[in-house]
Design an enzyme around this catalytic site. Structure first.
Site, short mmCIF file in Angstrom:
data_model
loop_
_atom_site.label_atom_id
_atom_site.label_comp_id
_atom_site.label_asym_id
_atom_site.label_seq_id
_atom_site.Cartn_x
_atom_site.Cartn_y
_atom_site.Cartn_z
N CYS A 114 -20.23 -0.31 -2.61
CA CYS A 114 -20.41 -0.94 -3.90
C CYS A 114 -21.70 -0.80 -4.61
O CYS A 114 -21.60 -0.19 -5.83
CB CYS A 114 -20.19 -2.54 -3.61
SG CYS A 114 -18.75 -2.80 -3.07
N PHE A 127 -16.48 -11.05 -4.94
CA PHE A 127 -17.86 -11.03 -4.83
C PHE A 127 -17.92 -11.23 -3.19
O PHE A 127 -18.98 -11.76 -2.53
CB PHE A 127 -18.46 -12.38 -5.28
CG PHE A 127 -18.47 -12.41 -6.88
CD1 PHE A 127 -19.12 -11.66 -7.70
CD2 PHE A 127 -17.39 -13.17 -7.17
CE1 PHE A 127 -19.05 -11.59 -9.09
CE2 PHE A 127 -17.40 -13.33 -8.73
CZ PHE A 127 -18.06 -12.25 -9.41
N LEU A 128 -17.13 -10.20 -2.34
CA LEU A 128 -17.30 -10.39 -1.05
C LEU A 128 -18.58 -9.53 -0.45
O LEU A 128 -18.84 -8.48 -0.85
CB LEU A 128 -16.26 -9.49 -0.38
CG LEU A 128 -14.77 -10.00 -0.98
CD1 LEU A 128 -13.51 -9.54 -0.20
CD2 LEU A 128 -14.58 -11.44 -0.80
N ASP A 141 0.72 -1.20 0.06
CA ASP A 141 -0.05 -0.04 0.03
C ASP A 141 0.90 1.30 -0.05
O ASP A 141 2.04 1.21 0.48
CB ASP A 141 -0.88 0.31 1.17
CG ASP A 141 -2.24 0.89 0.93
OD1 ASP A 141 -3.33 0.22 0.70
OD2 ASP A 141 -2.12 2.08 1.05
#
Length: 447
Positions: free
Chosen positions: A271, A160-161, A32
């Protein structure tokens, strides 16, 4: 030699994916560009609340006593390029300010930083949710910038969390979708996901455009289902019907199913709202905008639910104004088992009432710090009981289990008036009415 994996971007998706890959037995290096985030993760702590994530992180982060040592974090692109055989790109794709379209700058920056350092054959795997057509463009960019040329191959593997279930969804996915252009890429991804595949997780192999469309299509379908039942709630209110019983009845039809049929104040989070808007924007660019015009109504219904809850609250405190009225809001996050307040319907409702003169006090089991940062002018309490003290109306806006288990009698002793508006249709009306409360919910009879 075992594959070594890197995860670029250690937000909600990346931190979860990195920890899960270590749990599956791989050596993992997470990157990161924010040093504070790397320090936190390297100490086995996560910058967000996600059940089970911190435990699995501590189990594998190098330097923590008793850990496997398989997981490390860095800010060095050179170290990542040297280390990895498979590079997962998990950077954010937020909605552009003032537009429906998706902001691809973080993904593009990641590719531009990594590619010039790739000197041996590797697989770069995109997991971020991107507009269809992005993968083909990024694959060309990757081959152009990488010293190894076409040896730096791209695959697209959408995530697809579900927040609150992210660790389980990564370790035991209900499907794995991979967009690939070669047998080598497919083989490598089958090796990465050998554990879940052995458990029976379906493995769907597609081209780039289809893989990109799967995630946005899935989210659009879920958003449509939620807005459908909320539209039915509006009709039920007009006709004095009961949307909960309606949902139960149609949910028995296997073609429809019971999930995502709970009417309320609608969806939010990082999302669904931005993904359906970006999908509409991209369809317009492709000349297929008419195919997705229904999503505008899905979005409109969703936003209308928030305003309707504000109107119900105004009606509950007298019908004309919130001035001088005390309003308790139970819930700040967009869903339970998360500390995520992005585009939270609960906070949006609280903020609207506050702007209209109401004295709003909010309590949430996990989202208080994030809520304070986003809405510092709202009042906050340390417990649900403290939040409702003296309230003229109580709004239940996030369906935490803790709220479902509240004692209506004990809360009734603290409030100014026993009026509760259930914005999630998750409380038992009989229990609350039995304790002397006026109970109202969206799409349900008044009594």
């Amino acid at each position: 030699m075992a594959l070594r994996i890197t995860v670029i971007g250690t937000g909600y998706l990346g931190a979860t994916h990195a920890a899960a890959m270590a749990e599956l037995g791989f050596e993992v290096l997470g990157l990161d560009i924010v040093p504070e985030k790397i320090e936190m993760l390297s100490a086995g702590r996560v910058p967000m609340y996600e059940p089970g994530l911190e435990e699995i992180l501590k189990k594998h982060v190098a330097g923590i006593e008793g850990s496997s040592g398989r997981l490390r974090f860095t800010t060095s692109w050179e170290e990542v390029a040297e280390f990895g055989d498979v590079h997962f790109v998990c950077t954010n794709t937020p909605q552009k300010h003032g537009e429906y379209a998706c902001d691809m700058s973080y993904v593009e920056s990641a590719f531009d930083s990594l590619a010039p350092l790739l000197t041996r054959p590797v697989l770069v795997v995109g997991k971020s949710t991107v507009p269809v057509g992005s993968a083909a463009r990024l694959a060309a960019r990757l081959a152009e910038l990488a010293p190894v040329g076409e040896g730096a191959e791209l695959a697209w593997n959408p995530e697809f969390l579900r927040e609150g279930f992210a660790v389980n969804d990564t370790l035991h996915p209900d499907r794995i979708v991979v967009g690939v252009e070669s047998e080598r890429a497919e083989k490598l991804l089958r090796e990465v996901y050998a554990g879940p595949l052995a458990e029976g997780s379906p493995f769907v192999v597609t081209d780039f455009p289809t893989a990109e469309l799967v995630k946005t299509s899935a989210n659009s379908f879920l958003a449509t289902k939620i807005s459908f039942i909320n539209a039915m709630a509006e009709v039920c209110e007009a006709a004095d019907g009961d949307v909960v019983k309606l949902a139960e009845a149609i949910g028995h039809d296997e073609r429809i199913g019971k999930k995502f049929l709970r009417a309320g104040i609608g969806f939010g989070g990082g999302c669904l709202p931005k993904d359906i808007r970006a999908f509409m924007a991209r369809a317009g660019e492709l000349g297929a905008d008419q195919a997705l015009t229904f999503l505008r109504e899905v979005d409109s219904i969703n936003m209308r639910r928030r305003g309707h809850m504000v109107e119900l609250a105004r009606e509950a405190v007298g019908g004309s104004s919130f001035l001088g009225k005390r309003v308790a809001v139970l819930g700040a996050t967009f869903k339970p088992d998360s500390d995520d307040v992005r585009d939270s319907p609960a906070l949006n409702v609280a903020g609207q009432i506050h702007l209209q003169g109401g004295q709003v006090t909010v309590f949430d089991p996990k989202g208080m710090d994030n809520a304070r940062r986003l809405f510092p002018t709202l009042g906050y309490a340390d417990t649900a009981l403290d939040a409702v003290r003296g309230a003229d109306v109580v709004l239940h806006l996030t369906e935490w289990r803790e709220f479902r288990e509240l004692d209506p009698e004990a809360l009734g002793e603290a409030v100014g008036r026993r009026i509760i508006l259930d914005g999630r249709n998750a409380l038992d009306p009989a229990v609350w009415r039995g304790a002397g409360w006026t109970y109202r919910a969206m799409g349900r009879p008044k009594a």
